[in-house]
Motif scaffolding. Structure first.
Motif: not given
Length: 288
Positions: A260-288
């Motif tokens: 929300p209100n995110g620009k072209h990358g340059k997300f906040t520390t909290e937003e990047n942490e959320l991104l990492s959490e969601k991305m790894w959850s997605f990958l691990k669901d795939l067995g990766l």
């Protein structure tokens, strides 16, 4: 005398500007047991050497997954050395391939797509010596790098852009990580960066579709994770909305994280942490 002083000042100004423009980056930090191979040449085209940096674990007891990372920069600038945030991939046992490609001043579209495909094929051809698992290749990029990651992954076994790197085997990536990438160049054909990259083809709708990821989505497309800020002033948020809708239509496993209100990358520390959490959850669901 005045002419002599002018020449000195001009020379000093030239060297200052030259060195000021030379950005230096910290080297990638990688775990013990990994090895680095910097500036490996994965392809050569008309005197241009395509280079990538490889960080692999040759002593791992089983072949490792690998992430191919593609930098952004509007197809006209950027360098692989600017990319260094691979810590979470190393932590999860991944090898890393950090890729450069031809920018528009070297060659216009579809050169960058050809190069990223060549990098992918290089990994297929050398997977044994690199100790990587070709069933676990993740391709990732941001902005124009997101576009190139999508193209390389969604092309799959379609080898129309592989003439520089012929390969008889099957090509399929396990997942795509698209960070605020361009998915459809048709409505963006007059955007300066896109127009420059498309070159003489900027008015050719068929060509533009041929280099637009959204037109390659099918029921066999790789699982795709998307992140985009809904206030992005560079790549319209609607680009990711369109891609997500198309993936869902074909029942491709996908997740779309909106900042929300995110620009072209340059997300906040909290937003990047959320991104990492969601991305790894997605990958691990795939067995990766």
């Amino acid at each position: 005398m005045k002419k002599f002083l002018f020449l000195i000042i001009l020379s000093i100004s030239f060297f200052y500007n030259t060195f000021a423009q030379q950005q230096t980056y910290k080297p990638v930090s990688f775990p013990q047991g990994y090895t680095s191979q910097i500036d490996i040449i994965y392809t050569q085209v008309n005197g241009w050497n395509g280079r990538m940096d490889l960080y692999t674990n040759p002593k791992a007891t089983t072949p490792t997954p690998i992430v191919i990372n593609i930098h952004g920069g509007g197809w006209n600038h950027g360098e692989k050395e600017s990319q260094s945030g691979f810590g979470s991939f190393f932590k999860n046992g991944y090898a890393v391939a950090n890729v450069e490609y031809r920018l528009v001043d070297v060659a216009p579209a579809p050169a960058a797509i050809e190069d990223v495909r060549c990098a992918l094929i290089y990994l297929y051809k050398h997977h044994k010596e690199l100790n990587i698992d070709t069933r676990k290749i993740v391709i990732m990029g941001g902005s124009s790098g997101g576009h190139l990651a999508l193209m390389a992954g969604l092309l799959g076994n379609d080898k129309r852009f592989d003439s520089h790197c012929p390969f008889d085997g099957n090509i399929k990536v396990a997942a795509i990580i698209d960070k605020y990438g361009v998915s459809n160049l048709v409505p963006l054909g007059n955007w300066k960066s896109a127009k420059n990259w498309l070159g003489v083809h900027y008015n050719n709708k068929d060509f533009i579709k041929s280099v637009s990821p959204v037109f390659y989505v099918s029921e066999t497309s790789p699982p795709t994770f998307i992140v985009h800020g809904d206030a992005d002033p560079t790549v319209p948020y609607s680009q990711s909305e369109e891609l997500y809708k198309k993936l869902k239509e074909f029942h491709v496993k996908t997740e779309f994280l909106t900042i929300p209100n995110g620009k072209h990358g340059k997300f906040t520390t909290e937003e990047n942490e959320l991104l990492s959490e969601k991305m790894w959850s997605f990958l691990k669901d795939l067995g990766l």
